[in-house]
Design a protein around this motif. Structure first.
Motif, PDB file in Angstrom:
ATOM      1  N   ASP A   1       0.247  31.598  -7.521  1.00 27.22           N
ATOM      2  CA  ASP A   1       0.836  30.348  -6.865  1.00 27.22           C
ATOM      3  C   ASP A   1       1.911  30.132  -5.994  1.00 27.22           C
ATOM      4  N   LEU A   2       1.614  30.823  -5.041  1.00 29.04           N
ATOM      5  CA  LEU A   2       2.452  30.943  -3.906  1.00 29.04           C
ATOM      6  C   LEU A   2       2.150  29.894  -2.605  1.00 29.04           C
ATOM      7  N   ARG A   3       3.025  29.357  -1.930  1.00 30.29           N
ATOM      8  CA  ARG A   3       2.892  28.489  -0.687  1.00 30.29           C
ATOM      9  C   ARG A   3       2.478  29.540   0.594  1.00 30.29           C
ATOM     10  N   LEU A   4       1.577  29.260   1.115  1.00 34.01           N
ATOM     11  CA  LEU A   4       1.242  29.844   2.318  1.00 34.01           C
ATOM     12  C   LEU A   4       1.722  29.717   3.818  1.00 34.01           C
ATOM     13  N   HIS A   5       2.223  30.390   4.518  1.00 33.37           N
ATOM     14  CA  HIS A   5       2.901  29.990   5.651  1.00 33.37           C
ATOM     15  C   HIS A   5       2.498  30.955   6.882  1.00 33.37           C
ATOM     16  N   ASP A   6       2.143  30.706   7.978  1.00 33.54           N
ATOM     17  CA  ASP A   6       2.063  31.377   9.367  1.00 33.54           C
ATOM     18  C   ASP A   6       3.510  31.536   9.864  1.00 33.54           C
ATOM     19  N   PRO A   7       3.770  33.055  10.090  1.00 33.25           N
ATOM     20  CA  PRO A   7       4.881  33.173  10.426  1.00 33.25           C
ATOM     21  C   PRO A   7       5.655  32.479  11.348  1.00 33.25           C
ATOM     22  N   ASP A   8       5.080  32.055  12.464  1.00 33.23           N
ATOM     23  CA  ASP A   8       5.472  31.323  13.541  1.00 33.23           C
ATOM     24  C   ASP A   8       5.981  29.875  13.091  1.00 33.23           C
ATOM     25  N   GLY A   9       5.522  29.264  11.832  1.00 32.54           N
ATOM     26  CA  GLY A   9       5.586  28.119  11.252  1.00 32.54           C
ATOM     27  C   GLY A   9       6.862  28.026  10.397  1.00 32.54           C
ATOM     28  N   VAL A  10       7.543  28.891  10.132  1.00 32.36           N
ATOM     29  CA  VAL A  10       8.626  28.901   9.065  1.00 32.36           C
ATOM     30  C   VAL A  10       9.817  29.733   9.835  1.00 32.36           C
ATOM     31  N   SER A  11      11.016  29.136   9.297  1.00 35.52           N
ATOM     32  CA  SER A  11      12.251  29.655   9.842  1.00 35.52           C
ATOM     33  C   SER A  11      12.855  30.676   8.660  1.00 35.52           C
ATOM     34  N   GLN A  12      13.719  31.412   9.198  1.00 35.08           N
ATOM     35  CA  GLN A  12      14.549  32.378   8.310  1.00 35.08           C
ATOM     36  C   GLN A  12      15.147  31.402   7.336  1.00 35.08           C
ATOM     37  N   GLN A  13      15.790  30.386   7.518  1.00 38.70           N
ATOM     38  CA  GLN A  13      16.390  29.486   6.857  1.00 38.70           C
ATOM     39  C   GLN A  13      15.732  28.681   5.799  1.00 38.70           C
ATOM     40  N   GLU A  14      14.204  28.605   5.913  1.00 42.19           N
ATOM     41  CA  GLU A  14      13.131  28.215   4.999  1.00 42.19           C
ATOM     42  C   GLU A  14      12.976  29.529   4.041  1.00 42.19           C
ATOM     43  N   LEU A  15      12.845  30.651   4.684  1.00 50.60           N
ATOM     44  CA  LEU A  15      12.458  31.774   3.705  1.00 50.60           C
ATOM     45  C   LEU A  15      13.729  32.213   2.987  1.00 50.60           C
ATOM     46  N   ALA A  16      14.935  31.919   3.305  1.00 52.72           N
ATOM     47  CA  ALA A  16      15.939  32.380   2.449  1.00 52.72           C
ATOM     48  C   ALA A  16      16.061  31.688   1.450  1.00 52.72           C
ATOM     49  N   ALA A  17      15.199  30.636   0.975  1.00 55.97           N
ATOM     50  CA  ALA A  17      15.180  29.966  -0.469  1.00 55.97           C
ATOM     51  C   ALA A  17      14.119  30.748  -1.534  1.00 55.97           C
ATOM     52  N   TYR A  18      13.489  31.656  -0.979  1.00 60.61           N
ATOM     53  CA  TYR A  18      12.647  32.547  -1.714  1.00 60.61           C
ATOM     54  C   TYR A  18      13.331  33.760  -2.358  1.00 60.61           C
ATOM     55  N   ASP A  19      12.857  34.282  -3.251  1.00 63.85           N
ATOM     56  CA  ASP A  19      13.220  35.465  -3.879  1.00 63.85           C
ATOM     57  C   ASP A  19      12.483  36.542  -3.362  1.00 63.85           C
ATOM     58  N   PHE A  20      11.033  36.584  -3.236  1.00 62.16           N
ATOM     59  CA  PHE A  20      10.332  37.626  -2.716  1.00 62.16           C
ATOM     60  C   PHE A  20       9.536  36.928  -1.587  1.00 62.16           C
ATOM     61  N   LEU A  21       8.858  37.831  -0.705  1.00 63.63           N
ATOM     62  CA  LEU A  21       7.830  37.712   0.315  1.00 63.63           C
ATOM     63  C   LEU A  21       6.847  38.403   0.217  1.00 63.63           C
ATOM     64  N   VAL A  22       5.476  37.950   0.088  1.00 65.97           N
ATOM     65  CA  VAL A  22       4.297  38.563   0.403  1.00 65.97           C
ATOM     66  C   VAL A  22       3.745  38.548   1.495  1.00 65.97           C
ATOM     67  N   ILE A  23       3.515  39.538   2.423  1.00 65.31           N
ATOM     68  CA  ILE A  23       3.208  39.490   3.812  1.00 65.31           C
ATOM     69  C   ILE A  23       1.852  40.129   3.935  1.00 65.31           C
ATOM     70  N   GLY A  24       0.878  39.383   4.717  1.00 67.71           N
ATOM     71  CA  GLY A  24      -0.409  39.824   4.974  1.00 67.71           C
ATOM     72  C   GLY A  24      -0.582  39.988   6.159  1.00 67.71           C
ATOM     73  N   THR A  25      -1.420  41.218   6.807  1.00 71.49           N
ATOM     74  CA  THR A  25      -1.543  41.294   8.132  1.00 71.49           C
ATOM     75  C   THR A  25      -2.636  42.132   8.279  1.00 71.49           C
ATOM     76  N   PRO A  26      -3.601  41.883   9.427  1.00 75.41           N
ATOM     77  CA  PRO A  26      -4.540  42.642   9.836  1.00 75.41           C
ATOM     78  C   PRO A  26      -4.166  43.763  11.001  1.00 75.41           C
ATOM     79  N   VAL A  27      -5.152  44.585  11.072  1.00 74.41           N
ATOM     80  CA  VAL A  27      -4.762  45.798  11.896  1.00 74.41           C
ATOM     81  C   VAL A  27      -5.822  45.719  12.965  1.00 74.41           C
ATOM     82  N   TYR A  28      -5.491  45.872  14.292  1.00 74.41           N
ATOM     83  CA  TYR A  28      -6.434  45.944  15.409  1.00 74.41           C
ATOM     84  C   TYR A  28      -6.066  46.996  16.192  1.00 74.41           C
ATOM     85  N   PHE A  29      -6.814  47.922  16.334  1.00 75.74           N
ATOM     86  CA  PHE A  29      -6.376  49.124  17.170  1.00 75.74           C
ATOM     87  C   PHE A  29      -5.016  49.924  17.065  1.00 75.74           C
ATOM     88  N   ASP A  30      -4.971  50.054  15.695  1.00 80.57           N
ATOM     89  CA  ASP A  30      -3.765  50.488  15.105  1.00 80.57           C
ATOM     90  C   ASP A  30      -2.385  49.759  15.175  1.00 80.57           C
TER      91      ASP A  30
END
Length: 152
Positions: free
Chosen positions: A26-55
């Motif tokens: 039950d988490l909100r989803l954000h693109d990293p470019d569309g969210v500020s540190q100020q907005e992120l400061a309100a959260y206790d934890f972050l789940v970060i997802g990323t693909p890997v291309y050419f290492d």
């Protein structure tokens, strides 16, 4: 405790994982470019997802740019790549080359299988059992952490 899921996706596999994990937790989803540190400061934890291309992780630069801020948060990372889940040395190399040292507890890093893209055709993933186990482990780990923090 409340959290947010920050992710980047190129061909859709990471986005699909993000949607499943976001729904399970039950988490909100954000693109990293569309969210500020100020907005992120309100959260206790972050789940970060990323693909890997050419290492290289698509979130690599973002992790380094926000390192000081992220060190103040509980961070979970899921990495989508073609490296075999049994290739621990390859996984370690990906983390060492893309994540600032000491930023994320190794127990909070989860590898999920990607899908090779061959001229616009996505090949079905053959490691569904490993994929499901890793997603369930990620969700259980975060739920346990949130429950323990709530008890304090």
């Amino acid at each position: 405790m409340n959290g947010v899921l920050i992710y980047k996706s190129r061909y859709g596999t990471t986005q699909q994982y993000t949607e499943w994990i976001g729904k399970a937790l039950d988490l909100r989803l954000h693109d990293p470019d569309g969210v500020s540190q100020q907005e992120l400061a309100a959260y206790d934890f972050l789940v970060i997802g990323t693909p890997v291309y050419f290492d290289k992780m698509l979130m690599r630069d973002w992790l380094y740019q926000h390192k000081a801020f992220l060190q103040q948060k509980q961070v979970f990372l899921f990495v989508v790549c073609l490296a075999s889940p049994y290739e621990r040395a390859k996984q370690d190399q990906i983390i060492n080359n893309n994540v600032p040292e000491g930023l994320i507890d190794p127990e909070h890093i989860f590898f999920l299988p990607g899908k090779p893209v061959i001229p616009s055709i996505i090949t079905p993933c053959k490691s569904d059992v490993i994929q499901e186990v890793n997603i369930v482990t990620l969700v259980i780990t975060i739920k346990k952490m949130v429950a323990e923090a709530t008890e304090l």
